[in-house]
Design an enzyme around this catalytic site. Structure first.
Site, PDB file in Angstrom:
ATOM      1  N   GLY A 216       0.906  -1.115   0.254  1.00 36.59           N
ATOM      2  CA  GLY A 216       0.017  -0.036   0.023  1.00 36.59           C
ATOM      3  C   GLY A 216       0.840   1.270   0.043  1.00 36.59           C
ATOM      4  O   GLY A 216       0.182   2.393  -0.481  1.00 36.59           O
TER       5      GLY A 216
ATOM      6  N   GLU B 299       4.317   3.686   5.964  1.00 36.10           N
ATOM      7  CA  GLU B 299       2.815   2.930   6.009  1.00 36.10           C
ATOM      8  C   GLU B 299       1.774   3.735   5.427  1.00 36.10           C
ATOM      9  O   GLU B 299       1.922   5.183   5.253  1.00 36.10           O
ATOM     10  CB  GLU B 299       2.476   2.695   7.290  1.00 36.10           C
ATOM     11  N   ASP B 300       1.102   3.143   4.816  1.00 40.29           N
ATOM     12  CA  ASP B 300      -0.032   3.898   3.850  1.00 40.29           C
ATOM     13  C   ASP B 300      -1.185   4.011   4.824  1.00 40.29           C
ATOM     14  O   ASP B 300      -1.394   5.472   5.048  1.00 40.29           O
ATOM     15  CB  ASP B 300      -0.822   2.875   2.826  1.00 40.29           C
TER      16      ASP B 300
ATOM     17  N   ASP C 172      -4.545   2.104  11.009  1.00 40.33           N
ATOM     18  CA  ASP C 172      -5.934   1.607  11.295  1.00 40.33           C
ATOM     19  C   ASP C 172      -5.892   0.973  12.524  1.00 40.33           C
ATOM     20  O   ASP C 172      -5.987   1.921  13.420  1.00 40.33           O
ATOM     21  CB  ASP C 172      -6.333   0.586  10.132  1.00 40.33           C
TER      22      ASP C 172
ATOM     23  N   LYS D 291      -6.419   6.590  10.827  1.00 35.97           N
ATOM     24  CA  LYS D 291      -7.872   6.428  11.353  1.00 35.97           C
ATOM     25  C   LYS D 291      -7.913   6.265  12.734  1.00 35.97           C
ATOM     26  O   LYS D 291      -8.016   5.054  13.197  1.00 35.97           O
ATOM     27  CB  LYS D 291      -8.486   5.317  10.532  1.00 35.97           C
TER      28      LYS D 291
ATOM     29  N   PHE E 214     -13.741   3.467   4.112  1.00 36.77           N
ATOM     30  CA  PHE E 214     -12.819   2.697   3.575  1.00 36.77           C
ATOM     31  C   PHE E 214     -12.310   3.395   2.281  1.00 36.77           C
ATOM     32  O   PHE E 214     -12.990   3.870   1.407  1.00 36.77           O
ATOM     33  CB  PHE E 214     -13.450   1.321   2.935  1.00 36.77           C
TER      34      PHE E 214
ATOM     35  N   ASP F 270      -5.790  -0.081  -1.994  1.00 39.79           N
ATOM     36  CA  ASP F 270      -6.416  -0.899  -2.829  1.00 39.79           C
ATOM     37  C   ASP F 270      -7.540  -1.361  -1.904  1.00 39.79           C
ATOM     38  O   ASP F 270      -7.798  -1.521  -0.856  1.00 39.79           O
ATOM     39  CB  ASP F 270      -5.571  -2.268  -3.188  1.00 39.79           C
TER      40      ASP F 270
ATOM     41  N   ARG G  31      -5.109   0.858  -6.947  1.00 39.54           N
ATOM     42  CA  ARG G  31      -3.907   1.358  -6.372  1.00 39.54           C
ATOM     43  C   ARG G  31      -3.600   2.516  -7.344  1.00 39.54           C
ATOM     44  O   ARG G  31      -2.773   3.281  -7.012  1.00 39.54           O
ATOM     45  CB  ARG G  31      -2.894   0.278  -6.284  1.00 39.54           C
TER      46      ARG G  31
HETATM   47  P1  IMP Z   1      -3.809  -2.275  10.669  1.00 35.27           P
HETATM   48  O1  IMP Z   1      -3.167  -3.219  11.018  1.00 35.27           O
HETATM   49  O2  IMP Z   1      -5.503  -2.418  11.271  1.00 35.27           O
HETATM   50  O3  IMP Z   1      -3.287  -0.779  11.303  1.00 35.27           O
HETATM   51  O4  IMP Z   1      -4.046  -2.113   9.192  1.00 35.27           O
HETATM   52  C1  IMP Z   1      -3.433  -1.576   8.383  1.00 35.27           C
HETATM   53  C2  IMP Z   1      -3.397  -1.900   7.011  1.00 35.27           C
HETATM   54  O5  IMP Z   1      -4.593  -2.216   6.643  1.00 35.27           O
HETATM   55  C3  IMP Z   1      -3.119  -0.694   5.992  1.00 35.27           C
HETATM   56  O6  IMP Z   1      -1.608  -0.852   6.007  1.00 35.27           O
HETATM   57  C4  IMP Z   1      -3.871  -0.940   4.883  1.00 35.27           C
HETATM   58  O7  IMP Z   1      -3.035  -2.068   3.910  1.00 35.27           O
HETATM   59  C5  IMP Z   1      -5.073  -1.652   5.387  1.00 35.27           C
HETATM   60  N1  IMP Z   1      -6.060  -0.862   5.306  1.00 35.27           N
HETATM   61  C6  IMP Z   1      -6.740  -0.171   6.543  1.00 35.27           C
HETATM   62  N2  IMP Z   1      -7.685   0.587   6.236  1.00 35.27           N
HETATM   63  C7  IMP Z   1      -7.625   0.763   4.642  1.00 35.27           C
HETATM   64  C8  IMP Z   1      -8.733   1.472   3.825  1.00 35.27           C
HETATM   65  O8  IMP Z   1      -9.319   2.426   4.157  1.00 35.27           O
HETATM   66  N3  IMP Z   1      -8.272   1.189   2.647  1.00 35.27           N
HETATM   67  C9  IMP Z   1      -7.341   0.329   2.059  1.00 35.27           C
HETATM   68  N4  IMP Z   1      -6.654  -0.412   3.043  1.00 35.27           N
HETATM   69  C10 IMP Z   1      -6.783  -0.023   4.302  1.00 35.27           C
HETATM   70 MG    MG Z   2      -0.419  -1.758   4.334  1.00 31.07          MG
END
Ligand code: IMP
Ligand code: MG
Length: 180
Positions: free
Chosen positions: A44, A99-100, A103, A131, A152, A159, A165
């Protein structure tokens, strides 16, 4: 032309470009005289990484890592697996994890543990999107492009099921697209 699956554009190409430049300038100032290693968490963050590195005026190095996270609903929530490891040693280096989206925080919580064990000099996190409402792990980013509500989003490297992407902007998907 906006992609037909996109309900709303959240950040235009121009807004992304200008914010990424600001974050790059901040990193340049904070790391003056040092040569941080930027670690892109694939997939991402690849476009953000490409733009961010060009916005940093320091002797940076780059490396790449791929992880997959299995959130609630698939297997045990918070399980993270390394799919591709770094190519180089990080011992004694000043790391910036790129990181993208931050979350739940699961991915970075796990990754920080793995990387700390390899004895870098320092670790900071740079996330394009944050977020905070969704956080379940005690993780905060040192650099954040944009703080966003719980929706989302796709585009600019992000993606849904490996699609979107390549969109040059960041947008919210139409709910029908992911069946909710
Ligand atoms: P975490 O481990 O829950 O913080 O997940 C983070 C990962 O989930 C990010 O690096 C993204 O790859 C994916 N992700 C979380 N939210 C979104 C979104 O809104 N769109 C796309 N990918 C997301
Ligand atoms: Mg990611």
């Amino acid at each position: 032309m906006i992609h037909p699956d996109i309900e709303q554009v959240l950040y235009t190409e121009e807004q992304l470009r200008s914010r990424v430049r600001e974050v790059g300038a901040q990193i340049t100032a904070d790391y003056a005289g040092r040569a941080p290693m930027l670690i892109s968490v694939l997939r991402g963050s690849y476009i953000f990484m490409a733009d961010l590195t060009r916005a940093i005026d320091l002797d940076v190095t780059v490396d790449f890592m791929a992880v997959s996270s299995y959130g609630a609903g698939t297997t045990s929530s918070g399980q993270v697996e390394i799919k591709k490891d770094l190519s180089d040693s990080i011992e004694g280096k000043d790391l910036i994890i790129v990181e993208d989206i931050l979350d739940s925080g699961n991915t970075l919580y796990y990754l920080m543990d793995v990387l700390r064990a390899r004895k870098p000099a320092s670790i900071r996190i740079c996330a394009l999107m944050d977020k905070p409402e969704r956080r379940t792990k005690p993780i905060t980013a040192d650099y954040v492009g944009f703080t966003i509500p719980d929706a989302f989003i796709v585009g600019y490297g992000l993606d849904y099921a490996e699609k979107y992407r390549n969109l040059p902007y960041v947008g919210v998907l139409k709910p029908g697209v992911y069946g909710e």
